[in-house]
Write a protein that holds these residues in place. Structure first.
Motif, PDB file in Angstrom:
ATOM      1  N   ARG A 122       0.860  -1.189   0.000  1.00 47.37           N
ATOM      2  CA  ARG A 122       0.000   0.000   0.000  1.00 47.37           C
ATOM      3  C   ARG A 122       0.891   1.232   0.000  1.00 47.37           C
ATOM      4  O   ARG A 122       1.785   1.355   0.843  1.00 47.37           O
ATOM      5  N   GLU A 123       0.650   2.132  -0.916  1.00 46.92           N
ATOM      6  CA  GLU A 123       1.430   3.376  -1.013  1.00 46.92           C
ATOM      7  C   GLU A 123       1.090   4.289   0.150  1.00 46.92           C
ATOM      8  O   GLU A 123      -0.075   4.515   0.453  1.00 46.92           O
ATOM      9  N   ARG A 143      -1.070   7.445  -3.995  1.00 48.32           N
ATOM     10  CA  ARG A 143      -2.080   6.409  -3.762  1.00 48.32           C
ATOM     11  C   ARG A 143      -3.252   6.589  -4.731  1.00 48.32           C
ATOM     12  O   ARG A 143      -3.865   5.627  -5.160  1.00 48.32           O
ATOM     13  N   ASP A 194      -1.783   6.467  -9.728  1.00 48.25           N
ATOM     14  CA  ASP A 194      -0.832   5.372  -9.668  1.00 48.25           C
ATOM     15  C   ASP A 194      -0.461   4.721 -10.991  1.00 48.25           C
ATOM     16  O   ASP A 194       0.055   3.633 -11.010  1.00 48.25           O
TER      17      ASP A 194
END
Length: 134
Positions: A69-70, A76, A79
């Protein structure tokens, strides 16, 4: 408006906002900006290399989307590989412009702060198994 158009528009707004901030800094700073020293340039090269490494790991994370998960809220939501590359291009140019605009006595704080943040990110990403992917 399609999702692709919204993403392009939001990145455009991000770039415009960054440009306005940089223009404001340029107008408010002393027009006789201090010249960059060799140490300033070496630190800026290190920042650029670290940002490129971070970009490579972010691209790898994006490819392994189901596992990672960014943490960066902007990335986020934006992307695609081209959006990731655009973000880091703006970050590299923006950091160099801010470095040039800052008075000489504040540059090391700014640059070492960026170096510290990027080293921490790269090490954390390496710990979880991300590699460089371009």
């Amino acid at each position: 408006m399609s999702k692709k158009m919204m993403v392009q528009f939001s990145f455009f707004i991000y770039c415009i906002a960054m440009g306005i901030v940089l223009l404001f800094c340029a107008l408010c700073c002393d027009s006789r900006a201090d010249e960059l020293t060799d140490a300033d340039i070496y630190r800026q090269v290190a920042i650029t290399a670290l940002l490129i490494g971070d970009m490579g790991q972010t691209l790898d994370s994006n490819a392994k989307r189901t596992h990672y998960r960014e943490l960066n809220p902007y990335l986020r939501n934006h992307d695609t590989p081209s959006e990731i590359r655009q973000y880091f291009a703006v970050a590299i140019v923006g950091s160099a412009v801010v470095t040039k605009l800052l008075p000489a006595e504040y540059r090391p704080y700014w640059q070492y702060g960026l170096i510290g943040i990027e080293v921490a990110m790269l090490l954390q990403n390496k710990r979880v198994g991300l590699r460089f992917k371009f």
